[in-house]
Design a protein around this motif. Structure first.
Motif, PDB file in Angstrom:
ATOM      1  N   SER A  71     -50.405 -11.970  45.806  1.00 52.43           N
ATOM      2  CA  SER A  71     -49.215 -12.799  46.083  1.00 52.43           C
ATOM      3  C   SER A  71     -49.263 -14.135  45.355  1.00 52.43           C
ATOM      4  CB  SER A  71     -49.083 -13.037  47.588  1.00 52.43           C
ATOM      5  OG  SER A  71     -50.223 -13.720  48.075  1.00 52.43           O
ATOM      6  N   HIS A  72     -50.405 -14.462  44.746  1.00 52.31           N
ATOM      7  CA  HIS A  72     -50.552 -15.735  44.027  1.00 52.31           C
ATOM      8  C   HIS A  72     -50.666 -15.559  42.513  1.00 52.31           C
ATOM      9  CE1 HIS A  72     -50.899 -18.796  47.198  1.00 52.31           C
ATOM     10  NE2 HIS A  72     -51.243 -17.768  47.933  1.00 52.31           N
ATOM     11  N   PHE A  77     -43.025 -10.463  42.606  1.00 49.92           N
ATOM     12  CA  PHE A  77     -43.948  -9.395  43.003  1.00 49.92           C
ATOM     13  C   PHE A  77     -44.607  -8.767  41.772  1.00 49.92           C
ATOM     14  CE2 PHE A  77     -44.630  -4.818  43.749  1.00 49.92           C
ATOM     15  CZ  PHE A  77     -45.607  -4.899  44.734  1.00 49.92           C
ATOM     16  N   SER A 106     -54.819 -19.854  42.538  1.00 49.12           N
ATOM     17  CA  SER A 106     -53.428 -19.433  42.521  1.00 49.12           C
ATOM     18  C   SER A 106     -52.764 -19.762  41.191  1.00 49.12           C
ATOM     19  CB  SER A 106     -52.663 -20.118  43.655  1.00 49.12           C
ATOM     20  OG  SER A 106     -51.278 -19.870  43.546  1.00 49.12           O
ATOM     21  N   LYS A 108     -49.592 -18.815  40.855  1.00 49.21           N
ATOM     22  CA  LYS A 108     -48.248 -19.108  41.376  1.00 49.21           C
ATOM     23  C   LYS A 108     -48.089 -20.606  41.664  1.00 49.21           C
ATOM     24  CE  LYS A 108     -45.299 -17.787  45.299  1.00 49.21           C
ATOM     25  NZ  LYS A 108     -45.268 -16.948  46.514  1.00 49.21           N
TER      26      LYS A 108
END
Length: 197
Positions: A71-72, A77, A106, A108
């Motif tokens: 998710s990071h 997705f 991360s 993201k």
């Protein structure tokens, strides 16, 4: 030969009467300390994807093993985590377990920070260069580097009347555009090609 190195004593006797030393352990300790300092400062570091595992990616950050949760990895997705194996990317360290010497990073967080900085730089009436990403019946979506495409309405593409943007534009084309409307709260950008001339 004759190089001076720092090393840690691993064993006093390796079974053959030699003292076993490790330079890698000293480097790992120094890099760990650097990474903890980078985490405390909220700095970015380079990571190289090493292995796709259940739930994320194992990466190498300055010789230290780091975990990047799926998710990071991106703002969207990620279906195939394996595409990040072997790739070098910029990440932010988001968690440090000093006792277990574990790092969670991360990509993201870095991308979101960059997006925020990019949005702060743009202003209404600026003329910038962008890339045409896609065409629709009502206009063209242009990427101006803020991780959010702006819309050039069909009426703002050319000085003459056109039935469809494909008459003058193609995806992947570089274009100069003027920012004619900007809503930073809603992340909406209206652009004009004809006013950028």
């Amino acid at each position: 030969v004759d190089d001076e190195i720092e090393a840690e004593v691993v064993k006093l006797n390796d079974g053959e009467g030699y003292v076993l030393l490790s330079e890698r352990k000293v480097m790992a300790t120094k890099n760990w300390e650097k990474l903890v300092a980078e985490y405390d400062e909220g700095a970015y570091v380079e990571a190289t994807g090493r292995e796709a595992v259940n739930g994320g990616l194992i990466a190498d950050v300055m010789g230290v093993r780091a975990f990047i949760p799926a998710s990071h990895l991106s703002r969207r997705f990620v279906e195939n985590i394996g595409e990040f194996v072997g790739k070098t990317m910029t990440v932010k360290i988001i968690e440090v377990d000093k006792a277990k010497k574990r790092i969670v990073a991360s990509r993201k967080a870095y991308l979101l920070d960059e997006k925020k900085k990019a949005w702060e730089k743009i202003e209404k009436d600026q003329v910038v260069t962008g890339i045409v990403r896609r065409l629709t019946d009502f206009g063209a979506f242009v990427d101006i580097g803020v991780h959010q495409d702006g819309l050039v309405h069909i009426s703002e593409i050319a000085d003459r009347y056109i039935k469809h943007p494909s008459e003058v534009l193609t995806p992947g084309q570089n274009v100069r555009v003027k920012i004619i409307k900007l809503d930073k709260a809603k992340k909406r950008i209206s652009l004009s090609i004809k006013q950028a001339k």
